[in-house]
Design a protein around this motif. Structure first.
Motif, PDB file in Angstrom:
ATOM      1  N   UNK A  49       0.718  -1.309  -0.151  1.00 49.59           N
ATOM      2  CA  UNK A  49      -0.108  -0.109  -0.027  1.00 49.59           C
ATOM      3  C   UNK A  49       0.897   1.312   0.047  1.00 49.59           C
ATOM      4  N   UNK A  50       1.751   1.418   0.983  1.00 46.13           N
ATOM      5  CA  UNK A  50       2.758   2.494   1.067  1.00 46.13           C
ATOM      6  C   UNK A  50       3.483   2.632  -0.424  1.00 46.13           C
ATOM      7  N   UNK A  51       4.094   1.569  -0.975  1.00 52.96           N
ATOM      8  CA  UNK A  51       4.835   1.594  -2.291  1.00 52.96           C
ATOM      9  C   UNK A  51       3.894   2.069  -3.413  1.00 52.96           C
ATOM     10  N   UNK A  52       2.459   1.819  -3.420  1.00 52.18           N
ATOM     11  CA  UNK A  52       1.585   2.162  -4.443  1.00 52.18           C
ATOM     12  C   UNK A  52       1.214   3.624  -4.234  1.00 52.18           C
ATOM     13  N   UNK A  53       1.361   4.054  -3.096  1.00 51.40           N
ATOM     14  CA  UNK A  53       0.871   5.482  -2.745  1.00 51.40           C
ATOM     15  C   UNK A  53       2.051   6.543  -3.249  1.00 51.40           C
ATOM     16  N   UNK A  54       3.533   6.158  -3.016  1.00 51.54           N
ATOM     17  CA  UNK A  54       4.618   6.800  -3.417  1.00 51.54           C
ATOM     18  C   UNK A  54       5.032   6.719  -4.676  1.00 51.54           C
ATOM     19  N   UNK A  55       5.010   5.357  -5.235  1.00 50.39           N
ATOM     20  CA  UNK A  55       5.432   5.420  -6.884  1.00 50.39           C
ATOM     21  C   UNK A  55       5.200   6.157  -7.776  1.00 50.39           C
ATOM     22  N   UNK A  56       3.872   6.639  -7.979  1.00 45.32           N
ATOM     23  CA  UNK A  56       3.606   7.758  -9.109  1.00 45.32           C
ATOM     24  C   UNK A  56       4.129   9.067  -8.889  1.00 45.32           C
ATOM     25  N   UNK A  57       4.399   9.310  -7.442  1.00 44.70           N
ATOM     26  CA  UNK A  57       5.108  10.838  -7.174  1.00 44.70           C
ATOM     27  C   UNK A  57       6.669  10.540  -7.587  1.00 44.70           C
ATOM     28  N   UNK A  58       7.332   9.673  -7.388  1.00 49.85           N
ATOM     29  CA  UNK A  58       8.578   9.114  -7.746  1.00 49.85           C
ATOM     30  C   UNK A  58       8.672   9.054  -9.104  1.00 49.85           C
ATOM     31  N   UNK A  59       7.636   8.866  -9.780  1.00 44.37           N
ATOM     32  CA  UNK A  59       7.604   7.839 -11.231  1.00 44.37           C
ATOM     33  C   UNK A  59       8.312   6.940 -11.365  1.00 44.37           C
TER      34      UNK A  59
END
Length: 214
Positions: free
Chosen positions: A126-136
């Motif tokens: 869940x945490x990875x999914x919420x951060x990934x788009x911001x880090x691209x």
């Protein structure tokens, strides 16, 4: 038990928090965040250590809200980012029973280090999914072979030990420009129960020393 033992950066440790460093106790978020702040400030300034309360919010929110939470931190995909993961599913209370470590590594993407057979797989994802788009970057999470705890209470100490090893390795990798996933795996699997006991004692001593200096 409500005596303040140490104020350090944003951390405020009470005697009841410090008592958890005695053998046989589960570490709380206060101890995790204190050591994360210490490592980031004193030892590994090129690594970003994210607080457990920030990680907790990230696990509960959508990408848009995650962007607001993370914006002031100014994270980039060229840094090593370390996140303490807790399996608390209840947004109303701090709790949970298990800690593990999620790393975002520029060389290997998201890596999960869990001392109890990948128990935190879902909060971690869940945490990875919420951060990934911001880090691209991809939200795929690799599970990294690592030492396993032999009891029900040392998970937090393992997570801290893995964080320190990862930060140290990343800092020396930046200097030598050599990223080997095998070398990383070896370091994490070699963590012994006696190393974990030693870290508990080292943390008690560190807090004592900082307490004397404040």
């Amino acid at each position: 038990s409500m005596e303040v033992v140490l104020s350090y950066e944003d951390s405020c440790l009470y005697s009841c928090d410090v008592a958890l460093l005695q053998p046989g106790n589960w570490l709380n978020d206060k101890i995790i965040d204190f050591y994360f702040q210490y490592l980031g400030k004193e030892l590994y300034s090129s690594v970003r250590f994210i607080s457990s309360s920030t990680v907790f919010m990230l696990g509960l929110c959508d990408t848009e809200t995650a962007a607001e939470v993370l914006e002031p931190l100014n994270l980039s995909a060229s840094q090593l980012l370390l996140f303490p993961i807790n399996n608390n599913e209840d947004s109303r209370s701090i709790g949970g029973t298990h800690w593990s470590l999620l790393a975002y590594d520029p060389a290997f993407g998201f890596c999960h280090l869990d001392s109890y057979s990948n128990m935190n797989r879902s909060p971690c994802k869940r945490v990875a999914c919420s951060i990934a788009p911001l880090l691209k970057v991809s939200s795929d999470v690799k599970s990294i072979p690592c030492a396993q705890q032999h009891n029900s209470y040392d998970c937090g100490v393992y997570a801290l030990q893995f964080a320190e090893i990862y930060a140290r390795t990343f800092q020396s990798r930046k200097e030598s420009d050599n990223a080997s996933s095998q070398k990383l795996h070896d370091l994490f699997t070699k963590v012994t129960p006696s190393k974990i006991s030693k870290l508990r004692a080292d943390l008690r001593r560190l807090i004592e020393t900082l307490h004397k200096d404040q």
